[in-house]
Design a protein around this motif. Structure first.
Motif, mmCIF file in Angstrom:
data_model
loop_
_atom_site.group_PDB
_atom_site.id
_atom_site.type_symbol
_atom_site.label_atom_id
_atom_site.label_comp_id
_atom_site.label_asym_id
_atom_site.label_seq_id
_atom_site.Cartn_x
_atom_site.Cartn_y
_atom_site.Cartn_z
ATOM 1 N N ALA A 47 110.302 52.836 27.056
ATOM 2 C CA ALA A 47 109.610 54.068 27.441
ATOM 3 C C ALA A 47 108.131 54.008 27.096
ATOM 4 N N ALA A 48 107.569 52.812 27.058
ATOM 5 C CA ALA A 48 106.215 52.619 26.547
ATOM 6 C C ALA A 48 105.170 53.386 27.349
ATOM 7 N N GLN A 49 105.194 53.291 28.679
ATOM 8 C CA GLN A 49 104.136 53.917 29.484
ATOM 9 C C GLN A 49 104.229 55.435 29.447
ATOM 10 N N LEU A 50 105.410 55.964 29.290
ATOM 11 C CA LEU A 50 105.562 57.415 29.237
ATOM 12 C C LEU A 50 105.054 57.967 27.912
ATOM 13 N N LEU A 51 105.449 57.351 26.811
ATOM 14 C CA LEU A 51 105.066 57.854 25.494
ATOM 15 C C LEU A 51 103.607 57.568 25.189
ATOM 16 N N GLY A 52 103.096 56.419 25.599
ATOM 17 C CA GLY A 52 101.742 56.036 25.253
ATOM 18 C C GLY A 52 101.688 55.454 23.847
ATOM 19 N N VAL A 53 100.492 55.380 23.276
ATOM 20 C CA VAL A 53 100.296 54.777 21.959
ATOM 21 C C VAL A 53 99.225 55.548 21.200
ATOM 22 N N THR A 54 99.171 55.295 19.888
ATOM 23 C CA THR A 54 98.094 55.800 19.042
ATOM 24 C C THR A 54 97.259 54.622 18.560
ATOM 25 N N ASN A 55 96.040 54.922 18.109
ATOM 26 C CA ASN A 55 95.194 53.846 17.585
ATOM 27 C C ASN A 55 95.436 53.653 16.093
ATOM 28 N N VAL A 56 94.607 52.846 15.451
ATOM 29 C CA VAL A 56 94.811 52.513 14.054
ATOM 30 C C VAL A 56 94.652 53.735 13.153
ATOM 31 N N ASP A 57 93.964 54.766 13.641
ATOM 32 C CA ASP A 57 93.812 56.000 12.881
ATOM 33 C C ASP A 57 94.850 57.041 13.262
ATOM 34 N N ASP A 58 95.892 56.628 13.993
ATOM 35 C CA ASP A 58 96.999 57.495 14.383
ATOM 36 C C ASP A 58 96.564 58.614 15.332
ATOM 37 N N VAL A 59 95.610 58.324 16.185
ATOM 38 C CA VAL A 59 95.142 59.280 17.188
ATOM 39 C C VAL A 59 95.633 58.810 18.555
ATOM 40 N N GLY A 60 96.204 59.705 19.347
ATOM 41 C CA GLY A 60 96.757 59.355 20.647
ATOM 42 C C GLY A 60 95.722 58.781 21.593
ATOM 43 N N GLN A 61 96.092 57.680 22.263
ATOM 44 C CA GLN A 61 95.182 56.995 23.183
ATOM 45 C C GLN A 61 95.694 56.951 24.614
ATOM 46 N N GLU A 62 96.994 57.006 24.803
ATOM 47 C CA GLU A 62 97.585 56.901 26.134
ATOM 48 C C GLU A 62 98.794 57.832 26.214
ATOM 49 N N GLY A 63 99.207 58.126 27.449
ATOM 50 C CA GLY A 63 100.458 58.809 27.693
ATOM 51 C C GLY A 63 100.575 60.163 27.012
ATOM 52 N N LEU A 64 101.821 60.510 26.666
ATOM 53 C CA LEU A 64 102.076 61.801 26.030
ATOM 54 C C LEU A 64 101.466 61.888 24.648
ATOM 55 N N GLU A 65 101.271 60.755 23.989
ATOM 56 C CA GLU A 65 100.592 60.770 22.690
ATOM 57 C C GLU A 65 99.176 61.328 22.840
ATOM 58 N N LEU A 66 98.523 61.019 23.949
ATOM 59 C CA LEU A 66 97.187 61.545 24.219
ATOM 60 C C LEU A 66 97.260 62.969 24.742
ATOM 61 N N ALA A 67 98.185 63.243 25.651
ATOM 62 C CA ALA A 67 98.278 64.562 26.266
ATOM 63 C C ALA A 67 98.534 65.658 25.233
ATOM 64 N N TYR A 68 99.339 65.353 24.229
ATOM 65 C CA TYR A 68 99.705 66.355 23.224
ATOM 66 C C TYR A 68 99.133 66.017 21.852
ATOM 67 N N GLN A 69 97.952 65.403 21.842
ATOM 68 C CA GLN A 69 97.310 65.009 20.593
ATOM 69 C C GLN A 69 97.141 66.193 19.638
ATOM 70 N N SER A 70 96.632 67.307 20.125
ATOM 71 C CA SER A 70 96.376 68.447 19.246
ATOM 72 C C SER A 70 97.659 69.029 18.682
ATOM 73 N N TRP A 71 98.760 68.921 19.407
ATOM 74 C CA TRP A 71 100.038 69.442 18.927
ATOM 75 C C TRP A 71 100.706 68.478 17.957
ATOM 76 N N LEU A 72 100.635 67.209 18.252
ATOM 77 C CA LEU A 72 101.330 66.211 17.442
ATOM 78 C C LEU A 72 100.601 65.892 16.136
ATOM 79 N N SER A 73 99.277 65.956 16.153
ATOM 80 C CA SER A 73 98.521 65.568 14.963
ATOM 81 C C SER A 73 98.683 66.615 13.871
ATOM 82 N N GLY A 74 98.852 66.149 12.639
ATOM 83 C CA GLY A 74 98.982 67.046 11.505
ATOM 84 C C GLY A 74 97.630 67.431 10.930
ATOM 85 N N THR A 75 97.650 68.354 9.962
ATOM 86 C CA THR A 75 96.445 68.775 9.247
ATOM 87 C C THR A 75 96.494 68.216 7.836
ATOM 88 N N PRO A 76 95.587 67.295 7.476
ATOM 89 C CA PRO A 76 95.628 66.705 6.135
ATOM 90 C C PRO A 76 95.429 67.761 5.051
#
Length: 573
Positions: free
Chosen positions: A171-200
């Motif tokens: 399911a790689a192309q659908l989910l996408g990927v994050t970069n080394v800082d855990d920020v969404g770069q592709e796919g749903l990881e990018l589309a829902y970055q603000s929802w998925l990312s936590g608050t340190p």
């Protein structure tokens, strides 16, 4: 004369006064007292007057505010199975100014990090005037502990999270990927970055002069993990779709392919597979082409697979019935400056026969009976030429030509699938109208817990008529017979399209399509299969895409516990 004089002894005199000695004594005493007074005064100043300032300076050198990492939200399939999760990792960093120059210690550190000592020395020299440099990012806690156990001065740890994808390339192309800082770069990881990312969060800690942690003091702000995302995908169906697609692409030595499976009732995407793919957990040597989710971001000329939709548009406009006959002789016709051909002369065909034989002549003669652009109008109501609205980054709109550009030949071409472009997802969504008695439901990549109303785009009667025609297309002796699923009635349509190049249509490069709905008695799934540039003698949609549908639909219907609606017969050769 007195006796004292007579004896020769001088008479005793009182001691002389010593004014210089007394002065010296008093000066020394005064200095001592002054020193004591100054010392006491200084103590008072330090402990009373300057106490806040000194306390702040001391805290600044020992108290620190460190971030508390927040893990990224999990992405799960419709049943809660994890598709993307965050795992704890350790990043090692160093203060180059504190790392000893001892070659033995540096060699041991380099060995533990898995790098050459010369490489480590070069990096330390490059950052010699700084107080921070990364040694290695996102290590496993065990590997990082082996490095920290060396107790090399100037080497520290930083806790982080790393994204892990249990499904790997499936399911790689659908989910996408994050970069080394855990920020969404592709796919749903990018589309829902603000929802998925936590608050340190933040914590106050006590550290020594070398920056080493001595004690946790308090948590200033709790870390808030990211939100969870529940997709419409069924991981089991996703594995099936990817397996069958990969096998079909390999069998025909194709450039790639796409599979989209929708829930016919809700429009939810149950599976979406792409080839070629990649492993998001190991991106070494990654081909950027593997990142593309071709089911959503690439639009293609669909060819004959849209003929049932064009037929629905003409039936819904009135003036036709399933029994309407069209003479396709002699197998070709001229429109404007173009010649339209069938594979052979099929003679007189009814509407079901036109779909079964995939007659371009039949479709052209039917559509030219209408004064209104009924076919492109329905295409637009079905979502062609518009963004599907899934929120996926870069989703293509496709294209339906504007009315001012339509000529008779273009009008005809639209009826048999040329002159427009659609994505596989748009195509699958359009066919939900045929499966749902004329009601199209929009596609969704997220699980839908409430019923989906959809939009009535054609009459229920027309939808049933076209579904029955498509049922006849997938029968023994037809071009789509390889799409049969034992035990189930299947409605489908094949399509074969020439690929375009710099000089127009290519002579030996094709895309094979198949669109299927199953089971016919109570449609549950709509599946689109596209095989890109199959090599060899087999390149028609019925030969390369239909078998993929057959294997996938059969497995999916059994997994979904859909009861058979047909007596099992021996598969056609």
């Amino acid at each position: 004369m007195s006796s004292e004089v007579r004896s020769g002894v001088s008479p005793r005199r009182p001691p002389p006064t010593a004014p210089m000695g007394q002065l010296r004594y008093r000066v020394m005493l005064g200095l001592v007292l002054l020193g004591l007074a100054l010392l006491v005064g200084r103590v008072v100043i330090l402990h009373v007057v300057d106490r806040p300032f000194l306390q702040g300076q001391g805290d600044a050198r020992t108290l620190r505010t460190d971030p508390l990492p927040a893990h990224r939200g999990m992405i799960a399939d419709r049943h809660g199975e994890p598709l993307a999760i965050s795992t704890p990792v350790v990043t090692l960093w160093a203060n180059p100014q504190d790392v000893p120059e001892d070659p033995i210690q540096r060699a041991r550190l380099a060995t533990a990090l898995g790098v050459a000592p010369s490489t480590l020395d070069e990096r330390l020299a490059r950052y010699a005037d700084r107080e921070f440099m990364y040694l290695q990012r996102r290590m496993t806690p065990e590997a990082a502990q082996r490095v920290l156990a060396l107790r090399v001065p100037g080497v520290y740890r930083q806790d982080e999270y790393k994204r892990y994808y249990p499904a790997g390339e499936v399911a790689a192309q659908l989910l996408g990927v994050t970069n080394v800082d855990d920020v969404g770069q592709e796919g749903l990881e990018l589309a829902y970055q603000s929802w998925l990312s936590g608050t340190p969060g933040l914590r106050r800690v006590l550290k020594d002069r070398r920056g080493r942690l001595v004690r946790d003091l308090e948590v200033l702000r709790e870390a808030k993990p990211g939100g969870e995302l529940t997709l419409s995908i069924d991981q089991r169906l996703q594995y099936m779709a990817y397996r069958e697609l990969k096998a079909g692409v390999a069998e025909h030595d194709a450039d790639g392919g796409v599979v989209v499976m929708l829930d016919a009732r809700s429009g939810e995407v149950l599976a979406m597979a792409n080839q070629p793919s990649y492993n998001p957990n190991d991106r070494a040597g990654l081909d950027p082409q593997g990142l593309r989710n071709r089911a959503i971001v690439d639009a293609y000329e669909p060819g004959s697979v849209v003929k049932p939709l064009a037929m629905a548009a003409m039936l819904d406009a009135g003036g036709l019935s399933p029994e309407t006959l069209v003479d396709t002789s002699p197998g070709w016709m001229r429109i404007d400056r173009f010649t339209i051909r069938d594979i052979r002369n099929y003679g007189e065909l009814d509407l079901a026969g036109i779909l079964e034989k995939s007659s371009n002549i039949g479709m052209s003669k039917l559509v030219l009976r209408f004064d209104e652009p009924v076919v492109p109008q329905l295409y637009r109501r079905l979502g062609f030429g518009q963004a599907p609205g899934t929120g996926f980054p870069g989703e293509a709109t496709g294209e339906v030509p504007a009315p001012v550009r339509w000529s008779s030949s273009q009008w005809a071409a639209l009826s048999y699938g040329y002159g427009l472009s659609v994505t596989p997802l748009q195509l699958a969504s359009a066919f939900t109208a045929i499966a749902n008695e004329g009601r199209r439901v929009p596609p969704s990549l997220l699980r839908q817990d409430a019923p989906v109303q959809g939009e009535q785009v054609i009459s229920p009667e027309v939808a049933r008529q076209v579904l029955d025609m498509m049922d006849e297309v997938v029968e023994p002796g037809t071009g789509a017979r390889r799409a049969e699923v034992p035990g189930y009635r299947v409605a489908g349509k094949t399509g074969t399209v020439r690929k375009t190049g710099t000089g127009g249509y290519q002579e030996d490069a094709y895309r094979g399509f198949f669109v299927g709905i199953a089971p016919v008695s109570d449609p549950r799934i709509v599946v689109v299969v596209m095989i890109d540039h199959p090599r060899g003698d087999a390149y028609y949609g019925g030969a390369v895409a239909a078998p993929v549908f057959s294997r996938l639909a059969g497995s999916a219907l059994r997994l979904l516990d859909v009861p058979p609606d047909q007596t099992v017969v021996e598969a056609s050769p």
